[in-house]
Design a protein around this motif. Sequence first.
Motif, short mmCIF file in Angstrom:
data_model
loop_
_atom_site.label_atom_id
_atom_site.label_comp_id
_atom_site.label_asym_id
_atom_site.label_seq_id
_atom_site.Cartn_x
_atom_site.Cartn_y
_atom_site.Cartn_z
N ALA A 4 0.83 -1.20 0.00
CA ALA A 4 0.00 0.00 0.00
C ALA A 4 0.87 1.25 0.00
N VAL A 5 0.37 2.29 -0.63
CA VAL A 5 1.07 3.57 -0.64
C VAL A 5 0.82 4.28 0.69
N LEU A 6 1.89 4.83 1.27
CA LEU A 6 1.80 5.54 2.54
C LEU A 6 2.03 7.02 2.28
N GLY A 7 1.05 7.84 2.61
CA GLY A 7 1.19 9.27 2.43
C GLY A 7 0.61 9.75 1.11
N THR A 8 0.40 11.04 1.04
CA THR A 8 -0.19 11.65 -0.16
C THR A 8 0.75 12.68 -0.78
N GLY A 9 2.00 12.72 -0.32
CA GLY A 9 2.95 13.71 -0.85
C GLY A 9 3.55 13.27 -2.16
N ARG A 10 4.60 13.95 -2.55
CA ARG A 10 5.30 13.64 -3.80
C ARG A 10 6.15 12.38 -3.62
N GLU A 11 6.68 11.89 -4.73
CA GLU A 11 7.58 10.74 -4.66
C GLU A 11 8.89 11.15 -3.97
N ALA A 12 9.50 10.19 -3.30
CA ALA A 12 10.78 10.47 -2.63
C ALA A 12 11.86 10.72 -3.66
N ARG A 13 12.84 11.55 -3.29
CA ARG A 13 13.98 11.81 -4.14
C ARG A 13 15.24 11.85 -3.30
N ALA A 14 16.38 11.97 -3.96
CA ALA A 14 17.67 11.86 -3.25
C ALA A 14 17.77 12.86 -2.10
N ALA A 15 17.28 14.07 -2.29
CA ALA A 15 17.40 15.11 -1.26
C ALA A 15 16.62 14.75 0.00
N ASP A 16 15.70 13.78 -0.07
CA ASP A 16 14.94 13.40 1.11
C ASP A 16 15.71 12.48 2.04
N ILE A 17 16.81 11.90 1.56
CA ILE A 17 17.58 10.99 2.42
C ILE A 17 18.19 11.73 3.59
N PRO A 18 18.91 12.86 3.39
CA PRO A 18 19.41 13.59 4.56
C PRO A 18 18.30 14.10 5.46
N ARG A 19 17.16 14.44 4.91
CA ARG A 19 16.02 14.89 5.73
C ARG A 19 15.52 13.74 6.61
N ALA A 20 15.45 12.55 6.05
CA ALA A 20 15.02 11.39 6.84
C ALA A 20 16.04 11.07 7.93
N VAL A 21 17.33 11.19 7.60
CA VAL A 21 18.38 10.94 8.60
C VAL A 21 18.29 11.95 9.73
N ALA A 22 18.06 13.22 9.41
CA ALA A 22 17.94 14.26 10.44
C ALA A 22 16.73 13.99 11.33
N LEU A 23 15.62 13.58 10.73
CA LEU A 23 14.44 13.24 11.52
C LEU A 23 14.73 12.05 12.42
N ALA A 24 15.42 11.05 11.89
CA ALA A 24 15.76 9.87 12.70
C ALA A 24 16.63 10.25 13.88
N ARG A 25 17.57 11.18 13.69
CA ARG A 25 18.41 11.62 14.80
C ARG A 25 17.56 12.22 15.92
N ARG A 26 16.60 13.03 15.54
CA ARG A 26 15.73 13.65 16.56
C ARG A 26 14.90 12.59 17.28
N VAL A 27 14.40 11.63 16.52
CA VAL A 27 13.63 10.53 17.13
C VAL A 27 14.52 9.74 18.09
N ASP A 28 15.73 9.43 17.66
CA ASP A 28 16.66 8.68 18.51
C ASP A 28 16.94 9.42 19.82
N ALA A 29 17.24 10.71 19.71
CA ALA A 29 17.56 11.48 20.91
C ALA A 29 16.36 11.54 21.85
N GLY A 30 15.17 11.73 21.29
CA GLY A 30 13.98 11.75 22.13
C GLY A 30 13.75 10.44 22.83
N ALA A 31 13.98 9.33 22.11
CA ALA A 31 13.81 8.01 22.72
C ALA A 31 14.81 7.78 23.85
N ALA A 32 16.06 8.21 23.65
CA ALA A 32 17.08 8.03 24.69
C ALA A 32 16.70 8.81 25.95
N LEU A 33 16.23 10.04 25.78
CA LEU A 33 15.84 10.85 26.94
C LEU A 33 14.63 10.25 27.64
#
Length: 353
Positions: free
Chosen positions: A284-313
């Motif tokens: 199934a398709v998740l989300g209604t935004g545009r297709e992912a592109r290369a520039a979204d990889i660093p954005r996903a990594v940055a989001l993951a860092r914030r999630v990781d830090a929040g989970a550790a705290l």
Amino acid sequence: MTPDPTAAPQSATERLAARAAGLLLGFAADRLLGDPRRRHPVAGFGAAASALERRMWADSRARGAAYAAVLVGGAALAGRAAARGSGRGPLAHAAVTAAATWVVLGGRSLEREALAVHAHLVRGDLPAARQRLTHLVGRDTTGLDEGGIARAVVESVAENTSDAVVAPLVWGAFAGVPGLLGHRAANTLDAMVGHRNPRYERFGWASARLDDALNLPGSRLSGLLAAAAAGAPARTRRALATWRADAAAHPSPNAGVVEAAFAGALGVRLGGTNRYGTRTEHRAVLGTGREARAADIPRAVALARRVDAGAALLAAGAALAGARAGARARVTARARAPRSPGGPRRTRRRRAG
């Protein structure tokens, strides 16, 4: 480490406070160092699991359940022995917890692999990007274009942020070193035998279901943290809405939650057709935004860092909350304990016989 027989017994409050410190130290070690380069304990566990599989394999759910119980139970018992053998002092307990946390977390290594694929895409080297992507996903990468590669990386970052960082921290907070090692053992077995193919359809069933169960709380926390860390109220609302609308259609009860939350937070569309050897899955398709592109990889990594830090705290905070609750309970119990008129209450001993 040999326990000091003269040391005072460690209270539950001290253990939980040491656990909180160990979780934060182990998380920091993962962020700074990543996985150990050589003689990684998880690689040793994998070798032992492969050897046991050769002895135990049968086209049987019961045999597969026994296999999972031996290995996951053994890892948890090893964690318990390590925690008990660390000594009675809180510093030693914190050190053992930190070491176990560092060993089981995979956030920094996940980030490195994702950014390595991104670097190949930026250079326009699709063959190298496809090859490096095999370090992150099990799907066939040979025919993927830039968008397909980017989607696969974002999906892997989302799923593994939950499985390799948030979920182990949750189990570390509530079950200490046994929880950390037991979860990582189950996660490793799922990667090894939890596949839907003729060899593992039945034998790997228990490992896959156990991994699903253990990752359930971590995936929900990951989804909430991804929404909270999205960066703007509109993105938070979109992440939660995508979770509600699309997560249930994913074949995994856990990956669907966190991938949907990441899709909404990043404003991209995930899911679709994946090929695994001769098998094709139309997800199934998740989300209604545009297709992912290369520039979204660093954005996903940055989001993951914030999630990781929040989970550790949050994990450290949960352990500290348990320590404070235990301290309050002991104070209350002492205050309510009856005292004799002549001084401190004495414990009455029953006579033997």
